[in-house]
Design a protein around this motif. Structure first.
Motif, PDB file in Angstrom:
ATOM      1  N   PRO A 235       0.834  -1.214   0.000  1.00 10.80           N
ATOM      2  CA  PRO A 235       0.000   0.000   0.000  1.00 10.80           C
ATOM      3  C   PRO A 235       0.865   1.259   0.000  1.00 10.80           C
ATOM      4  O   PRO A 235       2.013   1.255   0.419  1.00 10.80           O
ATOM      5  N   GLY A 236       0.341   2.338  -0.479  1.00  6.81           N
ATOM      6  CA  GLY A 236       1.054   3.610  -0.512  1.00  6.81           C
ATOM      7  C   GLY A 236       0.099   4.757  -0.712  1.00  6.81           C
ATOM      8  O   GLY A 236      -1.026   4.589  -1.211  1.00  6.81           O
ATOM      9  N   GLN A 237       0.532   5.913  -0.285  1.00  8.02           N
ATOM     10  CA  GLN A 237      -0.280   7.117  -0.444  1.00  8.02           C
ATOM     11  C   GLN A 237       0.054   7.791  -1.767  1.00  8.02           C
ATOM     12  O   GLN A 237       1.162   7.655  -2.293  1.00  8.02           O
ATOM     13  N   ASN A 386      -1.292  -0.333   5.148  1.00  9.50           N
ATOM     14  CA  ASN A 386       0.039  -0.410   5.746  1.00  9.50           C
ATOM     15  C   ASN A 386       0.172   0.725   6.746  1.00  9.50           C
ATOM     16  O   ASN A 386      -0.193   1.876   6.467  1.00  9.50           O
ATOM     17  N   SER A 387       0.710   0.392   7.924  1.00  5.94           N
ATOM     18  CA  SER A 387       0.830   1.408   8.973  1.00  5.94           C
ATOM     19  C   SER A 387       2.020   2.325   8.760  1.00  5.94           C
ATOM     20  O   SER A 387       2.059   3.438   9.313  1.00  5.94           O
ATOM     21  N   ALA A 388       3.020   1.913   7.962  1.00  4.36           N
ATOM     22  CA  ALA A 388       4.213   2.746   7.762  1.00  4.36           C
ATOM     23  C   ALA A 388       3.853   3.944   6.890  1.00  4.36           C
ATOM     24  O   ALA A 388       3.155   3.795   5.880  1.00  4.36           O
ATOM     25  N   PRO A 389       4.276   5.151   7.214  1.00  2.00           N
ATOM     26  CA  PRO A 389       3.978   6.337   6.380  1.00  2.00           C
ATOM     27  C   PRO A 389       4.801   6.320   5.090  1.00  2.00           C
ATOM     28  O   PRO A 389       5.918   5.802   5.050  1.00  2.00           O
ATOM     29  N   PHE A 390       4.207   6.880   4.069  1.00  2.00           N
ATOM     30  CA  PHE A 390       4.881   6.940   2.764  1.00  2.00           C
ATOM     31  C   PHE A 390       5.801   8.160   2.701  1.00  2.00           C
ATOM     32  O   PHE A 390       5.400   9.277   3.041  1.00  2.00           O
ATOM     33  N   GLN A 391       7.058   7.928   2.314  1.00  2.00           N
ATOM     34  CA  GLN A 391       8.034   9.020   2.213  1.00  2.00           C
ATOM     35  C   GLN A 391       7.880   9.686   0.849  1.00  2.00           C
ATOM     36  O   GLN A 391       8.315   9.142  -0.177  1.00  2.00           O
ATOM     37  N   ASP A 392       7.214  10.830   0.862  1.00  2.00           N
ATOM     38  CA  ASP A 392       6.947  11.541  -0.379  1.00  2.00           C
ATOM     39  C   ASP A 392       7.804  12.792  -0.526  1.00  2.00           C
ATOM     40  O   ASP A 392       7.432  13.729  -1.229  1.00  2.00           O
ATOM     41  N   GLU A 393       8.930  12.830   0.184  1.00  3.87           N
ATOM     42  CA  GLU A 393       9.794  14.009   0.077  1.00  3.87           C
ATOM     43  C   GLU A 393      10.673  13.892  -1.165  1.00  3.87           C
ATOM     44  O   GLU A 393      11.247  12.832  -1.434  1.00  3.87           O
TER      45      GLU A 393
END
Length: 454
Positions: A235-237, A386-393
């Motif tokens: 999963p991802g944002q 997924n509980s891990a946040p997506f790194q969108d930087e």
């Protein structure tokens, strides 16, 4: 990297011996077992060309006739004069300073009149020195030669008369064969090599290969693909847009409604074009006389038609019958000929009899099976949480610094923060910007002039 085997070109090296060491000599040693390649250069000998000479020259091979196409006629563009007034000012008129100049007085010498009371002698020196003399006509000293025709007859013969001996003409005998068709008494032999050499053979029965029966495999089908093996749905944002916000650029100043177009272009009074009135047609009074000078002066004459002048025919008419025999009819006579029959090959395979069955091998051997649709192995489009946040930087988002959009002061009819100064001859307006700049000794603001072109 190549080191050229020339003399060194360094400033502090004055060696006279050339350096013969190159990168190729260092890396590639010499081998003694390899013989040098043979030269493919032809010997300097005259080689006679024994082939047949072609009659094609370089001009024939290179020159290709082209279709001559007329040069397209270029239509001259219609001249469209530019609107507006022409600025006739020049740098000479601008830089030249006019000076008042007085007219130049003519420095002409005074006229001196030399008059005497004596009489003027009008005889010139040429008339006085060259006087007319009486010249007598000179008699011609030409000797007259009077032609006297000879009394004796001219008896000299020419070379053609001496060499030419008249002989009697003997016509040559013609060796042309007579144009007469020769008939043969031998009957026509219709035997050909195909008829004499062809031997009829009996055909063998056609070989029919038996059809193999299909045997399915006992092993199960492996339907695991690389996509199903390697793909794992994570999963991802969704990525956030780095596009700057579309902020509306506006001003709180009041719009005075005056534009550059309204300031420069003033309305002019335009007069309507005058309409030219046509004169009304007035027919002339009275009746029209249709008689012409030719119609009035022409006199009709009775003339008989011209008789054709034909020559008198001197044809002779005879009652004898016409003989229609010609040399072509006598020499070329029609022969009785019959049409030759077509030589056909006898049919070796007899024609089939009876009703035709349209049953093919495909129809006879085909076994219909029930169709089982293939199972789709495409992964289910489901988002796995997924509980891990997506790194969108990104580098653009971390290093981007938004800047303020400045508006050019020339877009305003009267820019804020500026004071109007003057307008030059070219129509450029100059403004002064008041920028407060404080110094150590004086606390009063100092105005700073800035020119803004509108």
């Amino acid at each position: 990297r190549h080191r050229c085997p020339h003399k060194p070109t360094r400033i502090y090296d004055n060696g006279q011996q050339p350096c013969l060491t190159t990168e190729y000599v260092e890396k590639y040693p010499k081998y003694s077992n390899i013989s040098p390649p043979r030269s493919l250069k032809p010997k300097q000998e005259y080689q006679v060309h024994r082939g047949r000479m072609e009659g094609i020259t370089t001009f024939k091979s290179d020159y290709l006739p082209y279709d001559i196409v007329k040069r397209p006629f270029q239509v001259q563009e219609e001249h469209k004069p530019k609107t507006g007034e022409i600025e006739l000012g020049t740098t000479y008129q601008r830089d030249y300073n006019a000076h008042k100049i007085q007219p130049v007085t003519l420095v002409k010498p005074l006229e001196r009149k030399h008059t005497t009371g004596g009489k003027l002698d009008t005889i010139p020196t040429y008339q006085d020195d060259y006087r007319s003399w009486e010249v007598q006509r000179r008699e011609p000293s030409k000797v007259e030669h009077i032609y006297h025709p000879p009394t004796e007859k001219f008896g000299n013969s020419t070379t053609f008369q001496d060499d030419f001996v008249p002989r009697e003409l003997n016509p040559r005998q013609s060796f042309k064969p007579p144009c007469v068709a020769k008939l043969s008494d031998v009957p026509f032999d219709s035997a050909t090599s195909h008829r004499t050499s062809y031997i009829v053979h009996q055909l063998e029965p056609k070989f029919i290969r038996s059809k193999e029966q299909y045997k399915p495999s006992n092993q199960p089908f492996e339907d695991l693909t690389t996509h199903r093996n390697d793909f794992k749905g994570l999963p991802g944002q969704l990525a956030k847009s780095c596009k700057p916000e579309n902020a509306k650029v506006g001003s709180n100043a009041y719009f005075n409604g005056v534009t550059e177009f309204q300031d420069r272009f003033q309305p002019w009074l335009v007069s309507l074009p005058e309409v030219h009135k046509r004169k009304e047609y007035i027919p002339p009074p009275g009746n029209m006389d249709f008689n012409s000078t030719s119609h009035l002066d022409y006199i009709k004459h009775d003339i008989s038609p011209a008789v054709p002048i034909r020559p008198v025919s001197n044809g002779r008419r005879t009652n004898a019958p016409f003989q229609g025999n010609t040399t072509t009819k006598e020499d070329f006579k029609a022969w009785g000929s019959c049409r030759q029959e077509i030589t056909k090959k006898q049919q070796e395979i007899p024609r089939p009899t009876g009703k035709f069955y349209d049953l093919t091998t495909f129809k006879s051997h085909y076994i219909p099976h029930q169709i089982i649709p293939a199972q789709s192995f495409k992964p289910v489009h489901a988002v796995v949480p997924n509980s891990a946040p997506f790194q969108d930087e990104t580098m653009y988002r971390t290093e981007y610094t938004p800047k303020k959009q400045e508006i050019c002061p020339a877009n305003y009819p009267s820019p804020p923060g500026y004071v109007y100064v003057n307008t030059d001859s070219h129509g450029h307006k100059f403004f002064r910007q008041l920028t407060p700049e404080f110094s150590e000794s004086n606390s009063n603001p100092i105005p700073k002039e800035v020119a803004v072109v509108s």
